[in-house]
Design a protein around this motif. Structure first.
Motif, PDB file in Angstrom:
ATOM      1  N   ALA A 220      11.343  -3.438   0.482  1.00 18.02           N
ATOM      2  CA  ALA A 220      11.290  -4.758  -0.144  1.00 18.02           C
ATOM      3  C   ALA A 220      10.778  -4.610  -1.562  1.00 18.02           C
ATOM      4  O   ALA A 220       9.965  -3.732  -1.863  1.00 18.02           O
ATOM      5  CB  ALA A 220      10.378  -5.700   0.659  1.00 18.02           C
ATOM      6  N   VAL A 221      11.249  -5.494  -2.459  1.00 16.47           N
ATOM      7  CA  VAL A 221      10.921  -5.394  -3.881  1.00 16.47           C
ATOM      8  C   VAL A 221       9.560  -6.007  -4.170  1.00 16.47           C
ATOM      9  O   VAL A 221       9.012  -6.786  -3.393  1.00 16.47           O
ATOM     10  CB  VAL A 221      11.996  -6.087  -4.740  1.00 16.47           C
ATOM     11  CG1 VAL A 221      13.360  -5.470  -4.486  1.00 16.47           C
ATOM     12  CG2 VAL A 221      12.025  -7.594  -4.472  1.00 16.47           C
ATOM     13  N   ASP A 222       9.022  -5.632  -5.330  1.00 18.41           N
ATOM     14  CA  ASP A 222       7.779  -6.206  -5.824  1.00 18.41           C
ATOM     15  C   ASP A 222       8.023  -7.653  -6.235  1.00 18.41           C
ATOM     16  O   ASP A 222       9.063  -7.980  -6.829  1.00 18.41           O
ATOM     17  CB  ASP A 222       7.298  -5.392  -7.017  1.00 18.41           C
ATOM     18  CG  ASP A 222       5.849  -5.646  -7.361  1.00 18.41           C
ATOM     19  OD1 ASP A 222       5.088  -6.053  -6.469  1.00 18.41           O
ATOM     20  OD2 ASP A 222       5.479  -5.418  -8.521  1.00 18.41           O
ATOM     21  N   ALA A 223       7.086  -8.522  -5.905  1.00 18.95           N
ATOM     22  CA  ALA A 223       7.257  -9.941  -6.235  1.00 18.95           C
ATOM     23  C   ALA A 223       7.248 -10.169  -7.737  1.00 18.95           C
ATOM     24  O   ALA A 223       7.953 -11.053  -8.242  1.00 18.95           O
ATOM     25  CB  ALA A 223       6.160 -10.770  -5.558  1.00 18.95           C
ATOM     26  N   ASP A 224       6.449  -9.391  -8.494  1.00 18.98           N
ATOM     27  CA  ASP A 224       6.381  -9.519  -9.943  1.00 18.98           C
ATOM     28  C   ASP A 224       6.193  -8.121 -10.526  1.00 18.98           C
ATOM     29  O   ASP A 224       5.080  -7.588 -10.536  1.00 18.98           O
ATOM     30  CB  ASP A 224       5.227 -10.441 -10.348  1.00 18.98           C
ATOM     31  CG  ASP A 224       5.158 -10.655 -11.858  1.00 18.98           C
ATOM     32  OD1 ASP A 224       5.948 -10.025 -12.596  1.00 18.98           O
ATOM     33  OD2 ASP A 224       4.303 -11.439 -12.301  1.00 18.98           O
TER      34      ASP A 224
ATOM     35  N   SER B 267       6.110  -7.097 -13.432  1.00 16.87           N
ATOM     36  CA  SER B 267       5.407  -7.010 -14.709  1.00 16.87           C
ATOM     37  C   SER B 267       3.894  -7.052 -14.580  1.00 16.87           C
ATOM     38  O   SER B 267       3.185  -6.748 -15.541  1.00 16.87           O
ATOM     39  CB  SER B 267       5.858  -8.154 -15.624  1.00 16.87           C
ATOM     40  OG  SER B 267       5.462  -9.414 -15.087  1.00 16.87           O
ATOM     41  N   ASP B 268       3.385  -7.412 -13.394  1.00 14.64           N
ATOM     42  CA  ASP B 268       1.928  -7.593 -13.298  1.00 14.64           C
ATOM     43  C   ASP B 268       1.192  -6.322 -12.886  1.00 14.64           C
ATOM     44  O   ASP B 268      -0.042  -6.308 -12.827  1.00 14.64           O
ATOM     45  CB  ASP B 268       1.589  -8.731 -12.337  1.00 14.64           C
ATOM     46  CG  ASP B 268       1.958  -8.445 -10.882  1.00 14.64           C
ATOM     47  OD1 ASP B 268       2.473  -7.330 -10.608  1.00 14.64           O
ATOM     48  OD2 ASP B 268       1.761  -9.335 -10.025  1.00 14.64           O
ATOM     49  N   GLY B 269       1.929  -5.233 -12.594  1.00 14.72           N
ATOM     50  CA  GLY B 269       1.279  -3.980 -12.259  1.00 14.72           C
ATOM     51  C   GLY B 269       0.557  -3.987 -10.934  1.00 14.72           C
ATOM     52  O   GLY B 269      -0.291  -3.136 -10.678  1.00 14.72           O
ATOM     53  N   ALA B 270       0.896  -4.928 -10.054  1.00 13.02           N
ATOM     54  CA  ALA B 270       0.301  -4.988  -8.717  1.00 13.02           C
ATOM     55  C   ALA B 270       1.395  -4.741  -7.694  1.00 13.02           C
ATOM     56  O   ALA B 270       2.519  -5.219  -7.846  1.00 13.02           O
ATOM     57  CB  ALA B 270      -0.343  -6.345  -8.474  1.00 13.02           C
ATOM     58  N   CYS B 271       1.095  -3.975  -6.666  1.00 10.82           N
ATOM     59  CA  CYS B 271       2.067  -3.702  -5.606  1.00 10.82           C
ATOM     60  C   CYS B 271       1.956  -4.791  -4.552  1.00 10.82           C
ATOM     61  O   CYS B 271       1.080  -4.757  -3.685  1.00 10.82           O
ATOM     62  CB  CYS B 271       1.799  -2.327  -4.992  1.00 10.82           C
ATOM     63  SG  CYS B 271       2.950  -1.894  -3.685  1.00 10.82           S
ATOM     64  N   ARG B 272       2.859  -5.763  -4.633  1.00  9.93           N
ATOM     65  CA  ARG B 272       2.775  -6.910  -3.732  1.00  9.93           C
ATOM     66  C   ARG B 272       4.154  -7.534  -3.593  1.00  9.93           C
ATOM     67  O   ARG B 272       4.737  -8.020  -4.564  1.00  9.93           O
ATOM     68  CB  ARG B 272       1.763  -7.929  -4.262  1.00  9.93           C
ATOM     69  CG  ARG B 272       1.472  -9.075  -3.323  1.00  9.93           C
ATOM     70  CD  ARG B 272       0.274  -9.892  -3.789  1.00  9.93           C
ATOM     71  NE  ARG B 272       0.374 -10.234  -5.204  1.00  9.93           N
ATOM     72  CZ  ARG B 272      -0.443  -9.757  -6.151  1.00  9.93           C
ATOM     73  NH1 ARG B 272      -1.401  -8.909  -5.845  1.00  9.93           N
ATOM     74  NH2 ARG B 272      -0.301 -10.128  -7.412  1.00  9.93           N
ATOM     75  N   THR B 273       4.706  -7.505  -2.386  1.00 12.90           N
ATOM     76  CA  THR B 273       5.989  -8.150  -2.125  1.00 12.90           C
ATOM     77  C   THR B 273       5.764  -9.641  -1.889  1.00 12.90           C
ATOM     78  O   THR B 273       4.623 -10.128  -1.902  1.00 12.90           O
ATOM     79  CB  THR B 273       6.657  -7.537  -0.885  1.00 12.90           C
ATOM     80  OG1 THR B 273       5.872  -7.861   0.283  1.00 12.90           O
ATOM     81  CG2 THR B 273       6.771  -6.021  -1.009  1.00 12.90           C
ATOM     82  N   ALA B 274       6.846 -10.358  -1.647  1.00 16.69           N
ATOM     83  CA  ALA B 274       6.744 -11.800  -1.395  1.00 16.69           C
ATOM     84  C   ALA B 274       5.922 -12.100  -0.149  1.00 16.69           C
ATOM     85  O   ALA B 274       5.331 -13.180  -0.033  1.00 16.69           O
ATOM     86  CB  ALA B 274       8.139 -12.405  -1.261  1.00 16.69           C
ATOM     87  N   THR B 275       5.855 -11.164   0.781  1.00 16.80           N
ATOM     88  CA  THR B 275       5.063 -11.374   1.999  1.00 16.80           C
ATOM     89  C   THR B 275       3.659 -10.758   1.905  1.00 16.80           C
ATOM     90  O   THR B 275       2.919 -10.754   2.878  1.00 16.80           O
ATOM     91  CB  THR B 275       5.790 -10.781   3.219  1.00 16.80           C
ATOM     92  OG1 THR B 275       5.977  -9.368   3.030  1.00 16.80           O
ATOM     93  CG2 THR B 275       7.143 -11.453   3.428  1.00 16.80           C
TER      94      THR B 275
END
Length: 413
Positions: free
Chosen positions: A45-49, A51-59
């Motif tokens: 699954a892709v990163d939600a953002d 550009s923010d340099g955080a590893c976080r998907t939509a879930t």
């Protein structure tokens, strides 16, 4: 393709090798401190953002793809991959296939900033493209360790310089693989790994095995490389690929087309097969071996350079015939204590063993993080090397006898 129609492509490749073709500029990024991303999901699954340099998907999870996208925004970061099977399930964007624009959201994993990817062990952490695309595309200096790269397929495009192939990994930077297995991948060029002009591969304590291609079954070098304590085994070049260019079928284990030095030390290259050229190692810079003989009037020879030390090159074939090495417009330098079973590498340095059967077992799990090829009792490679690393590919101390052994495997006494 005829020799006449192949000439423009060869000239273009020669220009690339001489450094006259500039690499595409890297996209501008905001300054960000490197961090360590700990992947906590085997989902793709892709990163939600991005550009923010955080590893976080939509879930809210951190997947491998999301970590790659986050690491691209934070150069120098590390991705930690726990034990698990990480399958890529998002196919490449069909609108980007011809130009192969890097798109980290689909297809292969595109690293565009210096990054370290660290698994829990090659037998425990598996990154599997599941034949949707290649596995990794490296656009910057990267380090991979303690994982397996498998299931990658790089389908041949129309422009090999911009779409280099590399079923497992396409490398455009300085890449180091340590305790890594690259296996079960396929491509038109470089079934396991393709290294483009301007790149460098350092392969340490690793195995490249059972990959297939139309050229360069295991590894393709278009520039410099260093292989230490590693096994290149059971890779194949076949005629099944619709591969453009004037040559195909070359380099079952390794195919070298660049002008830089490729150095191989304490390694084992065996069981590889090709339909032409060298079954184990083929070296012929910039496809000059496909041009008519008058080319020798304008080319200053030799151009390519391969150096072997304490290395087994044995039981490789072209068709059914033994064929460990083939070199054209290139130097194969022996730095001593090498074994070549077919006597085709032309080894003449002190300690070399040309035309000798090394008595090898099949590729398998002999302990250690990656598969190796063991020496059988009575092997002439035992106690026949000099100046070895402190351990073999498995981490076994060298020597185990009066002297260390030729190849990646140290036979226990």
């Amino acid at each position: 393709m005829t020799r006449t129609t192949a000439l423009p492509a060869l000239v273009a490749l020669l220009a690339a090798l001489s450094g006259t073709v500039a690499a595409a500029p890297a996209p501008a990024r905001a300054a960000a401190e490197p961090v360590t991303f700990r992947v906590d999901s085997t989902q793709d699954a892709v990163d939600a953002d991005a550009s923010d340099g955080a590893c976080r998907t939509a879930t809210g999870t951190c997947t491998l793809r999301a970590a790659v996208m986050a690491a691209n925004a934070r150069p120098g970061s590390t991705i930690e991959l726990p034990a698990g099977h990480y399958r890529l399930t998002i196919p490449p964007n069909p609108d980007l296939l011809n130009g192969r624009t890097a798109d980290p959201t689909t297809g292969d994993l595109n690293l565009t900033a210096p990054t370290t990817v660290r698994g829990a062990g090659a037998r425990l952490t598996v990154v599997d493209a599941d034949r949707v695309d290649r596995v990794f595309r490296m656009g910057a200096d990267t380090r991979l360790s303690d994982l397996t790269v498998t299931g990658g397929v790089a389908k041949q495009r129309e422009v090999p310089v911009t779409d280099p192939g590399g079923g497992g990994i396409a490398n455009g930077g300085h890449m180091t693989l340590n305790r890594v297995t690259v296996t079960g991948n396929s491509a038109g060029y470089g079934g396991g790994i393709f290294n483009i002009p301007g790149s460098h591969l350092t392969l340490i304590d690793s195995t490249v095995s059972r990959n297939t291609a139309g050229e360069a079954g295991g590894i393709r070098f278009d520039d410099t490389g260093t292989v230490v304590n590693s096994t290149i085994a059971d890779n194949r070049v076949t005629d099944d690929w619709n591969r453009p260019g004037s040559l195909s079928g070359y380099g079952g284990g390794i195919d070298i087309r660049g002008r830089g030095l490729v150095e191989i030390r304490n390694s084992t290259i065996t069981g590889n097969s090709a339909t032409d050229g060298g079954g184990g190692i083929n070296i012929a810079p910039a496809y000059l071996d496909s041009l008519p003989s008058p080319i020798t009037d304008v080319v200053h020879l030799p151009l390519g350079h391969l150096a072997l030390h304490n290395t087994v090159v044995a039981r490789n074939t072209v068709g059914q015939a033994p064929a460990d090495c083939k070199s054209v417009f290139a130097t194969v330098e022996s730095r001593g204590n090498n074994l070549d079973s077919s006597n085709s590498c032309r080894l003449t340095a002190p300690g070399d063993l040309p035309g000798r059967d090394p008595l090898l077992a099949p590729l398998g799990d002999n302990g250690g993080p990656t598969d190796t090829v063991a020496l059988l009792p009575g092997s002439p490679a035992a106690d026949a090397a000099a100046g070895c690393p402190a351990t073999d590919q498995r981490g076994v101390p060298r020597p185990q006898g009066p002297a260390c052994d030729i190849g990646a495997y140290e036979h226990r006494q």
